[in-house]
Motif scaffolding. Structure first.
Motif, PDB file in Angstrom:
ATOM      1  N   ASN A 112     -29.752  81.910 -69.262  1.00 57.57           N
ATOM      2  CA  ASN A 112     -28.864  83.252 -69.485  1.00 57.57           C
ATOM      3  C   ASN A 112     -27.517  82.888 -69.050  1.00 57.57           C
ATOM      4  O   ASN A 112     -26.714  84.121 -68.708  1.00 57.57           O
ATOM      5  N   THR A 121     -26.681  81.751 -65.917  1.00 58.30           N
ATOM      6  CA  THR A 121     -26.309  82.196 -64.357  1.00 58.30           C
ATOM      7  C   THR A 121     -26.852  81.098 -63.492  1.00 58.30           C
ATOM      8  O   THR A 121     -27.844  80.254 -63.840  1.00 58.30           O
ATOM      9  N   HIS A 126     -27.889  79.523 -60.263  1.00 57.07           N
ATOM     10  CA  HIS A 126     -28.763  79.628 -58.883  1.00 57.07           C
ATOM     11  C   HIS A 126     -28.563  78.516 -58.095  1.00 57.07           C
ATOM     12  O   HIS A 126     -28.537  77.401 -58.369  1.00 57.07           O
ATOM     13  N   SER A 140     -28.598  83.613 -56.333  1.00 63.82           N
ATOM     14  CA  SER A 140     -27.698  83.745 -57.493  1.00 63.82           C
ATOM     15  C   SER A 140     -26.311  83.635 -57.153  1.00 63.82           C
ATOM     16  O   SER A 140     -26.020  84.255 -56.146  1.00 63.82           O
ATOM     17  N   GLY A 191     -24.192  83.895 -59.653  1.00 63.02           N
ATOM     18  CA  GLY A 191     -23.371  84.895 -60.692  1.00 63.02           C
ATOM     19  C   GLY A 191     -23.319  84.089 -62.099  1.00 63.02           C
ATOM     20  O   GLY A 191     -23.718  82.841 -62.288  1.00 63.02           O
ATOM     21  N   SER A 192     -22.692  84.794 -62.924  1.00 63.86           N
ATOM     22  CA  SER A 192     -22.521  84.186 -64.262  1.00 63.86           C
ATOM     23  C   SER A 192     -21.498  83.193 -64.593  1.00 63.86           C
ATOM     24  O   SER A 192     -20.546  83.156 -64.052  1.00 63.86           O
ATOM     25  N   SER A 193     -21.807  82.355 -65.705  1.00 66.71           N
ATOM     26  CA  SER A 193     -20.561  81.257 -65.773  1.00 66.71           C
ATOM     27  C   SER A 193     -19.569  81.872 -66.817  1.00 66.71           C
ATOM     28  O   SER A 193     -18.837  81.376 -67.295  1.00 66.71           O
TER      29      SER A 193
END
Length: 120
Positions: free
Chosen positions: A82, A84, A86, A115, A117-119
């Motif tokens: 997704n 994200t 980790h 987490s 966060g998103s890339s």
């Protein structure tokens, strides 16, 4: 040894179903196996919410945090499907008892993921 496990999990079903999980299980310290095992229970744990981001992940990095003569701690960062990130603390120990595992580096613990966060 951490790299071998992460590559196995990244390519979990490449050889046969859950071969990556089994490879990772083979690197678990006997004391760790007492907590996480047997293999079918370990498989369920890895496929569960806590660790499923390790399976078929996009990329990972491994950084040595600290070590001694017979132990080491790494920071592992994984980019999941997704996109994200980790972070995990991954601990290994050199097995010193006699037998077939003597002098092998084995996983004694992996933290719950944090987490990052998103890339995107």
């Amino acid at each position: 040894m951490v790299q071998i496990q992460l590559l196995a999990l990244k390519n979990n079903d490449e050889i046969y179903a859950n071969s990556g999980i089994e490879q990772t299980w083979n690197f678990a310290h006997p004391n760790n196996k007492k907590i996480t095992g047997p293999l079918d229970r370990f498989t369920s744990m890895i496929k569960g919410e806590g660790y499923k981001m390790l399976l078929n992940h996009i990329e990972h990095s491994i950084t040595l945090v600290q070590s001694g003569d017979n132990w080491a701690q790494f920071e592992v960062t994984v980019l999941d499907q997704n996109k994200t990130y980790h972070k995990f603390d991954w601990q290994v120990e050199k097995y010193e008892k006699s037998g077939p595992l003597k002098d092998c580096w084995l996983t004694t613990g992996v933290s719950s993921p944090v987490s990052l966060g998103s890339s995107v």
